[in-house]
Design a protein around this motif. Structure first.
Motif, mmCIF file in Angstrom:
data_model
loop_
_atom_site.group_PDB
_atom_site.id
_atom_site.type_symbol
_atom_site.label_atom_id
_atom_site.label_comp_id
_atom_site.label_asym_id
_atom_site.label_seq_id
_atom_site.Cartn_x
_atom_site.Cartn_y
_atom_site.Cartn_z
ATOM 1 N N ASP A 150 -49.891 -17.162 26.822
ATOM 2 C CA ASP A 150 -48.522 -16.822 26.434
ATOM 3 C C ASP A 150 -48.035 -17.527 25.180
ATOM 4 O O ASP A 150 -46.836 -17.535 24.895
ATOM 5 N N GLY A 151 -48.933 -18.094 24.406
ATOM 6 C CA GLY A 151 -48.502 -18.697 23.150
ATOM 7 C C GLY A 151 -49.405 -19.812 22.676
ATOM 8 O O GLY A 151 -50.430 -20.109 23.300
ATOM 9 N N ILE A 152 -49.029 -20.412 21.558
ATOM 10 C CA ILE A 152 -49.833 -21.427 20.884
ATOM 11 C C ILE A 152 -48.946 -22.631 20.596
ATOM 12 O O ILE A 152 -47.785 -22.471 20.196
ATOM 13 N N VAL A 153 -49.491 -23.832 20.788
ATOM 14 C CA VAL A 153 -48.773 -25.069 20.467
ATOM 15 C C VAL A 153 -49.560 -25.830 19.407
ATOM 16 O O VAL A 153 -50.786 -25.980 19.519
ATOM 17 N N LEU A 154 -48.869 -26.303 18.380
ATOM 18 C CA LEU A 154 -49.444 -27.163 17.359
ATOM 19 C C LEU A 154 -48.710 -28.497 17.406
ATOM 20 O O LEU A 154 -47.479 -28.530 17.509
ATOM 21 N N ALA A 155 -49.450 -29.596 17.318
ATOM 22 C CA ALA A 155 -48.832 -30.926 17.320
ATOM 23 C C ALA A 155 -49.578 -31.831 16.350
ATOM 24 O O ALA A 155 -50.776 -31.637 16.098
ATOM 25 N N GLY A 156 -48.882 -32.810 15.810
ATOM 26 C CA GLY A 156 -49.520 -33.733 14.885
ATOM 27 C C GLY A 156 -48.744 -35.026 14.755
ATOM 28 O O GLY A 156 -47.570 -35.107 15.156
ATOM 29 N N ASP A 157 -49.399 -36.029 14.192
ATOM 30 C CA ASP A 157 -48.746 -37.317 13.950
ATOM 31 C C ASP A 157 -48.113 -37.301 12.566
ATOM 32 O O ASP A 157 -48.106 -36.280 11.879
ATOM 33 N N GLY A 158 -47.581 -38.460 12.146
ATOM 34 C CA GLY A 158 -46.888 -38.513 10.864
ATOM 35 C C GLY A 158 -47.418 -39.561 9.907
ATOM 36 O O GLY A 158 -46.761 -39.870 8.915
ATOM 37 N N ARG A 159 -48.587 -40.112 10.176
ATOM 38 C CA ARG A 159 -49.073 -41.224 9.366
ATOM 39 C C ARG A 159 -49.926 -40.757 8.190
ATOM 40 O O ARG A 159 -50.772 -39.866 8.322
ATOM 41 N N ALA A 160 -49.707 -41.373 7.046
ATOM 42 C CA ALA A 160 -50.567 -41.198 5.877
ATOM 43 C C ALA A 160 -50.974 -42.585 5.399
ATOM 44 O O ALA A 160 -50.122 -43.472 5.258
ATOM 45 N N THR A 161 -52.274 -42.799 5.182
ATOM 46 C CA THR A 161 -52.786 -44.114 4.807
ATOM 47 C C THR A 161 -53.419 -44.079 3.429
ATOM 48 O O THR A 161 -53.836 -43.030 2.935
ATOM 49 N N LEU A 162 -53.496 -45.238 2.823
ATOM 50 C CA LEU A 162 -54.153 -45.425 1.526
ATOM 51 C C LEU A 162 -55.332 -46.340 1.736
ATOM 52 O O LEU A 162 -55.185 -47.442 2.289
ATOM 53 N N ARG A 163 -56.511 -45.911 1.330
ATOM 54 C CA ARG A 163 -57.720 -46.720 1.495
ATOM 55 C C ARG A 163 -58.355 -46.984 0.146
ATOM 56 O O ARG A 163 -58.380 -46.136 -0.728
ATOM 57 N N GLY A 164 -58.906 -48.210 0.008
ATOM 58 C CA GLY A 164 -59.656 -48.579 -1.172
ATOM 59 C C GLY A 164 -60.615 -49.695 -0.828
ATOM 60 O O GLY A 164 -60.230 -50.858 -0.813
ATOM 61 N N GLY A 165 -61.863 -49.329 -0.502
ATOM 62 C CA GLY A 165 -62.813 -50.328 -0.039
ATOM 63 C C GLY A 165 -62.363 -50.869 1.311
ATOM 64 O O GLY A 165 -62.103 -50.125 2.236
ATOM 65 N N ARG A 166 -62.250 -52.203 1.412
ATOM 66 C CA ARG A 166 -61.777 -52.821 2.653
ATOM 67 C C ARG A 166 -60.251 -52.888 2.708
ATOM 68 O O ARG A 166 -59.681 -53.272 3.721
ATOM 69 N N ARG A 219 -53.576 -49.559 3.652
ATOM 70 C CA ARG A 219 -52.175 -49.743 4.000
ATOM 71 C C ARG A 219 -51.627 -48.416 4.503
ATOM 72 O O ARG A 219 -52.171 -47.347 4.230
ATOM 73 N N ILE A 220 -50.536 -48.506 5.247
ATOM 74 C CA ILE A 220 -49.838 -47.321 5.721
ATOM 75 C C ILE A 220 -48.880 -46.879 4.620
ATOM 76 O O ILE A 220 -47.986 -47.628 4.224
ATOM 77 N N ARG A 221 -49.080 -45.674 4.097
ATOM 78 C CA ARG A 221 -48.200 -45.167 3.053
ATOM 79 C C ARG A 221 -46.862 -44.716 3.642
ATOM 80 O O ARG A 221 -45.808 -44.967 3.071
ATOM 81 N N THR A 222 -46.927 -43.988 4.763
ATOM 82 C CA THR A 222 -45.718 -43.524 5.428
ATOM 83 C C THR A 222 -46.052 -43.124 6.855
ATOM 84 O O THR A 222 -47.198 -42.782 7.162
ATOM 85 N N ASP A 223 -45.062 -43.188 7.711
ATOM 86 C CA ASP A 223 -45.175 -42.678 9.076
ATOM 87 C C ASP A 223 -44.352 -41.412 9.254
ATOM 88 O O ASP A 223 -44.095 -40.975 10.372
ATOM 89 N N GLU A 224 -43.919 -40.822 8.133
ATOM 90 C CA GLU A 224 -43.037 -39.656 8.182
ATOM 91 C C GLU A 224 -43.642 -38.442 7.486
ATOM 92 O O GLU A 224 -42.916 -37.522 7.090
#
Length: 264
Positions: A11-27, A30-35
């Motif tokens: 009877d339908g479809i559900v989509l869900a996701g988080d809000g985090r975007a990260t920045l990586r460079g070697g080791r 950092r968290i760029r945003t949680d939004e």
């Protein structure tokens, strides 16, 4: 990184996701945003979830999706295959243009497009730009054959549902005999297929929240320590039916108390 999930019920479809975007460079990380918004309702009866690179040049993936909707012809229609095909073409052009401008390599972005076909059957189509080396790896689900899938940082849910982390074993060069591999495959759980839209929401949120909480409460594995907390932040969820797209957990902007890094 990301965790997004799509669950399809009759009877339908559900989509869900988080809000985090990260920045990586070697080791360094950092968290760029949680939004960051990763689930979208571009048209009635259509939903899109995104994973992969969070930025294409100076544009966010949210900006990319909004540009796609703004520039797409109003006469193009909203059948799932049509939206997925047009989105692939638009994303390919945008990513190629940015690679040419910057002189850097192509960014990879994935989209899970949920909608309906002309017969009223719900569809989930996966679009990956640049394309997957093996085209057969792209997933498809329908309301005639319900199920769920997830993309992004999938190590936690795969370890739970499949019994072990095959990708981590491959990275560490752990070889298995055919007998051992067959034995481990037998550890996989048999998931109940979503029968109602509530089941679909429960599955999608379970996958997303499991990934967020494991990222928050652990720090990698003994073999691969110091894990990057790549899942987190705002959770959004969208219900798609043939007639409409309805936010179950909307991506609203709202004020927060000072010092609160994450809510909802």
């Amino acid at each position: 990184m990301t965790i997004v999930a799509v669950a399809v019920a009759p009877d339908g479809i559900v989509l869900a996701g988080d809000g985090r975007a990260t920045l990586r460079g070697g080791r360094r990380h950092r968290i760029r945003t949680d939004e960051a918004q990763k689930v979208f309702a571009p048209y009635p009866g259509v939903g899109i979830a995104t994973y992969g690179s969070a930025l294409i040049g100076h544009s966010t993936i949210s900006g990319l999706v909004r540009s796609f909707v703004a520039r797409r012809s109003s006469e193009a229609g909203t059948l799932a295959d049509d939206v997925a095909g047009d989105l692939r073409e638009f994303a390919e052009d945008a990513i190629a243009a940015e690679a040419k401008r910057s002189g850097l390599g192509l960014k990879q972005v994935g989209f899970l497009v949920a909608g309906y076909d002309g017969r009223g059957v719900g569809q989930v189509r996966e679009v990956v730009v640049p394309g997957l080396p093996n085209a057969a790896a792209a997933a498809e689900l329908t309301t005639d054959e319900p199920g769920f899938l997830f993309r992004g940082n999938t190590q936690y849910v795969r370890r739970l549902l499949e019994g072990f982390d095959r990708a981590a074993m491959d990275r560490q060069g752990i070889a298995l005999s055919a007998k051992a591999a067959a034995g481990l495959d037998g550890l996989a759980f048999i998931p109940n297929t979503p029968l109602t839209i509530q089941d679909g929401l429960d599955w999608a949120l379970f996958i997303v929240r499991l990934s967020i909480d494991m990222d928050r409460l652990t720090d990698g594995t003994l073999g691969e320590p110091e894990g990057v907390p790549s899942c987190g932040g705002r959770v959004t969820a969208l219900r798609v039916s043939q007639a409409q797209s309805h936010w179950l957990i909307p991506p609203d902007v709202r004020p927060r108390a000072a010092g609160v890094a994450e809510q909802g």
